[in-house]
Motif scaffolding. Structure first.
Motif, PDB file in Angstrom:
ATOM      1  N   ARG A  16     -21.468  -7.962  13.986  1.00 33.33           N
ATOM      2  CA  ARG A  16     -20.776  -7.057  14.916  1.00 33.33           C
ATOM      3  C   ARG A  16     -20.796  -7.625  16.340  1.00 33.33           C
ATOM      4  NH1 ARG A  16     -24.100  -3.082  12.362  1.00 33.33           N
ATOM      5  NH2 ARG A  16     -22.936  -1.767  10.900  1.00 33.33           N
ATOM      6  N   ILE A  17     -21.984  -8.076  16.763  1.00 36.29           N
ATOM      7  CA  ILE A  17     -22.120  -8.614  18.119  1.00 36.29           C
ATOM      8  C   ILE A  17     -21.259  -9.859  18.282  1.00 36.29           C
ATOM      9  CG2 ILE A  17     -23.744  -9.695  19.725  1.00 36.29           C
ATOM     10  CD1 ILE A  17     -25.895  -7.792  18.525  1.00 36.29           C
ATOM     11  N   MET A  18     -21.282 -10.721  17.288  1.00 36.54           N
ATOM     12  CA  MET A  18     -20.508 -11.951  17.321  1.00 36.54           C
ATOM     13  C   MET A  18     -19.014 -11.661  17.453  1.00 36.54           C
ATOM     14  SD  MET A  18     -19.850 -14.493  14.099  1.00 36.54           S
ATOM     15  CE  MET A  18     -18.856 -13.207  13.331  1.00 36.54           C
ATOM     16  N   MET A  19     -18.518 -10.763  16.626  1.00 34.35           N
ATOM     17  CA  MET A  19     -17.079 -10.487  16.651  1.00 34.35           C
ATOM     18  C   MET A  19     -16.670  -9.757  17.925  1.00 34.35           C
ATOM     19  SD  MET A  19     -15.883  -9.975  12.712  1.00 34.35           S
ATOM     20  CE  MET A  19     -16.894  -8.567  12.337  1.00 34.35           C
ATOM     21  N   ALA A  20     -17.547  -8.905  18.432  1.00 31.27           N
ATOM     22  CA  ALA A  20     -17.248  -8.270  19.717  1.00 31.27           C
ATOM     23  C   ALA A  20     -17.144  -9.323  20.809  1.00 31.27           C
ATOM     24  CB  ALA A  20     -18.330  -7.248  20.057  1.00 31.27           C
ATOM     25  N   ASP A  21     -18.075 -10.261  20.822  1.00 29.78           N
ATOM     26  CA  ASP A  21     -18.090 -11.309  21.842  1.00 29.78           C
ATOM     27  C   ASP A  21     -16.862 -12.201  21.746  1.00 29.78           C
ATOM     28  OD1 ASP A  21     -19.319 -12.657  24.019  1.00 29.78           O
ATOM     29  OD2 ASP A  21     -20.036 -14.218  22.666  1.00 29.78           O
ATOM     30  N   GLN A  22     -16.377 -12.418  20.525  1.00 31.03           N
ATOM     31  CA  GLN A  22     -15.221 -13.284  20.317  1.00 31.03           C
ATOM     32  C   GLN A  22     -13.894 -12.520  20.406  1.00 31.03           C
ATOM     33  OE1 GLN A  22     -15.511 -16.498  20.172  1.00 31.03           O
ATOM     34  NE2 GLN A  22     -17.739 -16.537  20.059  1.00 31.03           N
ATOM     35  N   GLY A  23     -13.967 -11.237  20.719  1.00 32.75           N
ATOM     36  CA  GLY A  23     -12.746 -10.455  20.886  1.00 32.75           C
ATOM     37  C   GLY A  23     -12.018 -10.169  19.584  1.00 32.75           C
ATOM     38  N   GLN A  24     -12.759 -10.125  18.492  1.00 35.48           N
ATOM     39  CA  GLN A  24     -12.165  -9.875  17.185  1.00 35.48           C
ATOM     40  C   GLN A  24     -12.273  -8.401  16.805  1.00 35.48           C
ATOM     41  OE1 GLN A  24     -10.705 -12.570  15.368  1.00 35.48           O
ATOM     42  NE2 GLN A  24     -11.051 -13.466  17.382  1.00 35.48           N
ATOM     43  N   GLU A  25     -11.351  -7.950  15.988  1.00 33.08           N
ATOM     44  CA  GLU A  25     -11.411  -6.592  15.447  1.00 33.08           C
ATOM     45  C   GLU A  25     -11.900  -6.671  14.007  1.00 33.08           C
ATOM     46  OE1 GLU A  25      -7.691  -4.582  15.859  1.00 33.08           O
ATOM     47  OE2 GLU A  25      -7.434  -5.180  17.953  1.00 33.08           O
ATOM     48  N   TRP A  26     -12.490  -5.576  13.537  1.00 37.75           N
ATOM     49  CA  TRP A  26     -12.968  -5.575  12.166  1.00 37.75           C
ATOM     50  C   TRP A  26     -12.932  -4.171  11.592  1.00 37.75           C
ATOM     51  CZ3 TRP A  26     -16.283  -6.036  16.360  1.00 37.75           C
ATOM     52  CH2 TRP A  26     -17.273  -5.068  16.491  1.00 37.75           C
ATOM     53  N   GLU A 171     -31.312 -12.125  28.043  1.00 41.41           N
ATOM     54  CA  GLU A 171     -30.646 -11.643  29.257  1.00 41.41           C
ATOM     55  C   GLU A 171     -29.254 -12.235  29.396  1.00 41.41           C
ATOM     56  OE1 GLU A 171     -33.462 -12.798  32.211  1.00 41.41           O
ATOM     57  OE2 GLU A 171     -34.801 -11.084  31.830  1.00 41.41           O
ATOM     58  N   LYS A 172     -29.138 -13.539  29.085  1.00 40.17           N
ATOM     59  CA  LYS A 172     -27.853 -14.222  29.180  1.00 40.17           C
ATOM     60  C   LYS A 172     -26.850 -13.672  28.177  1.00 40.17           C
ATOM     61  CE  LYS A 172     -25.924 -18.940  28.947  1.00 40.17           C
ATOM     62  NZ  LYS A 172     -26.282 -20.379  28.845  1.00 40.17           N
ATOM     63  N   MET A 173     -27.287 -13.486  26.933  1.00 35.65           N
ATOM     64  CA  MET A 173     -26.395 -12.952  25.900  1.00 35.65           C
ATOM     65  C   MET A 173     -26.004 -11.511  26.223  1.00 35.65           C
ATOM     66  SD  MET A 173     -25.690 -15.257  23.532  1.00 35.65           S
ATOM     67  CE  MET A 173     -25.366 -14.462  21.958  1.00 35.65           C
ATOM     68  N   SER A 174     -26.970 -10.729  26.694  1.00 37.64           N
ATOM     69  CA  SER A 174     -26.703  -9.318  27.010  1.00 37.64           C
ATOM     70  C   SER A 174     -25.708  -9.163  28.144  1.00 37.64           C
ATOM     71  CB  SER A 174     -28.005  -8.609  27.377  1.00 37.64           C
ATOM     72  OG  SER A 174     -28.912  -8.611  26.307  1.00 37.64           O
ATOM     73  N   ALA A 175     -25.640 -10.180  29.018  1.00 44.12           N
ATOM     74  CA  ALA A 175     -24.754 -10.121  30.181  1.00 44.12           C
ATOM     75  C   ALA A 175     -23.340 -10.611  29.882  1.00 44.12           C
ATOM     76  CB  ALA A 175     -25.348 -10.937  31.325  1.00 44.12           C
ATOM     77  N   ARG A 176     -23.132 -11.206  28.709  1.00 39.35           N
ATOM     78  CA  ARG A 176     -21.762 -11.630  28.371  1.00 39.35           C
ATOM     79  C   ARG A 176     -20.888 -10.377  28.317  1.00 39.35           C
ATOM     80  NH1 ARG A 176     -21.301 -16.889  26.203  1.00 39.35           N
ATOM     81  NH2 ARG A 176     -19.584 -16.297  24.812  1.00 39.35           N
ATOM     82  N   PRO A 177     -19.772 -10.355  29.049  1.00 38.75           N
ATOM     83  CA  PRO A 177     -19.025  -9.102  29.249  1.00 38.75           C
ATOM     84  C   PRO A 177     -18.703  -8.323  27.979  1.00 38.75           C
ATOM     85  CG  PRO A 177     -18.171 -10.808  30.687  1.00 38.75           C
ATOM     86  CD  PRO A 177     -19.173 -11.477  29.801  1.00 38.75           C
ATOM     87  N   LYS A 178     -18.236  -8.989  26.953  1.00 38.77           N
ATOM     88  CA  LYS A 178     -17.847  -8.268  25.734  1.00 38.77           C
ATOM     89  C   LYS A 178     -19.056  -7.783  24.958  1.00 38.77           C
ATOM     90  CE  LYS A 178     -13.403 -10.614  25.396  1.00 38.77           C
ATOM     91  NZ  LYS A 178     -12.583 -11.595  24.654  1.00 38.77           N
ATOM     92  N   ILE A 179     -20.137  -8.549  24.991  1.00 48.26           N
ATOM     93  CA  ILE A 179     -21.365  -8.079  24.347  1.00 48.26           C
ATOM     94  C   ILE A 179     -21.933  -6.897  25.115  1.00 48.26           C
ATOM     95  CG2 ILE A 179     -23.767  -8.664  23.844  1.00 48.26           C
ATOM     96  CD1 ILE A 179     -22.901 -11.426  23.052  1.00 48.26           C
ATOM     97  N   LYS A 180     -21.948  -6.995  26.437  1.00 51.91           N
ATOM     98  CA  LYS A 180     -22.449  -5.897  27.259  1.00 51.91           C
ATOM     99  C   LYS A 180     -21.670  -4.618  26.977  1.00 51.91           C
ATOM    100  CE  LYS A 180     -23.425  -4.676  32.074  1.00 51.91           C
ATOM    101  NZ  LYS A 180     -23.364  -5.131  33.487  1.00 51.91           N
TER     102      LYS A 180
END
Length: 199
Positions: A16-26, A171-180
């Protein structure tokens, strides 16, 4: 756009986190244990690892074609990503055993021993110096580790205090806009961390 299906059986947090970060729908298909045992899907899985296989295939066949390099830039990086993913799975299994079998009697000892379980990831992250396990972009191993570490931070909020590279990674991963945005969404917040309510 490819809309992959998620068959949920305990290991989809990272996906879920990966696809959110990559802008994918599921689309999710929620499956409880009873449905899993009586259905045909289980019989089609290799050693119960269907979710991991789907994750790798999704990266390889789709995301790599969109130049995200989430399975590495070459075969060498892909092999290292596989190795790290296996290491994350070992940690996940240790965590799962404690949560589901030894929570009342083993939680304190698990937290005490946790630095020993995290030290190899800390060493790899510190050596790579990019903020990721392999290469300079997040791979599916990074998403998997990130999700497991989020669970551990709920278990013990100070568990990364002796692992500065891993703490910086989270912290870095959590701050990625789509993951956040995803982590702040109701869709994420309503999901249980573990099926038995322990955390």
């Amino acid at each position: 756009t490819l809309h992959p299906f998620i068959f949920y059986f305990g290991r989809c947090g990272a996906m879920r986190i990966m696809m959110a970060d990559q802008g994918q729908e599921w689309k999710e298909i929620l499956m409880d244990f009873a449905d899993w045992t009586k259905g045909d899907l289980k019989a089609s899985c290799v050693s119960g690892e269907w979710i991991i296989i789907l994750l790798k295939c999704y990266f390889y066949f789709h995301l790599t074609q969109t130049h995200t390099d989430a399975y590495g830039k070459d075969g060498k990086e892909a092999a290292r990503i596989d190795m790290m993913c296996d290491g994350v799975e070992d940690l996940r299994l240790k965590y799962g055993k404690m949560i589901y079998q030894e929570y009342d009697t083993g939680k304190d000892q698990y937290i005490k021993d946790l630095p020993n379980h995290l030290d190899k990831f800390e060493a790899v992250m510190a050596k790579n110096k990019t903020g990721f396990l392999v290469g300079d972009k997040p791979s599916f191993a990074d998403y998997s580790l990130f999700e497991v570490l989020l669970n551990h931070l709920v278990l013990c909020s100070s568990c990364l205090d002796t692992s500065p590279s891993l703490k910086s990674f989270v912290e870095k991963m959590s701050a990625r806009p789509k993951i956040k945005a995803f982590l702040g969404s109701d869709a994420y917040k309503k999901l249980p961390i573990n099926g038995n309510g322990k955390q």
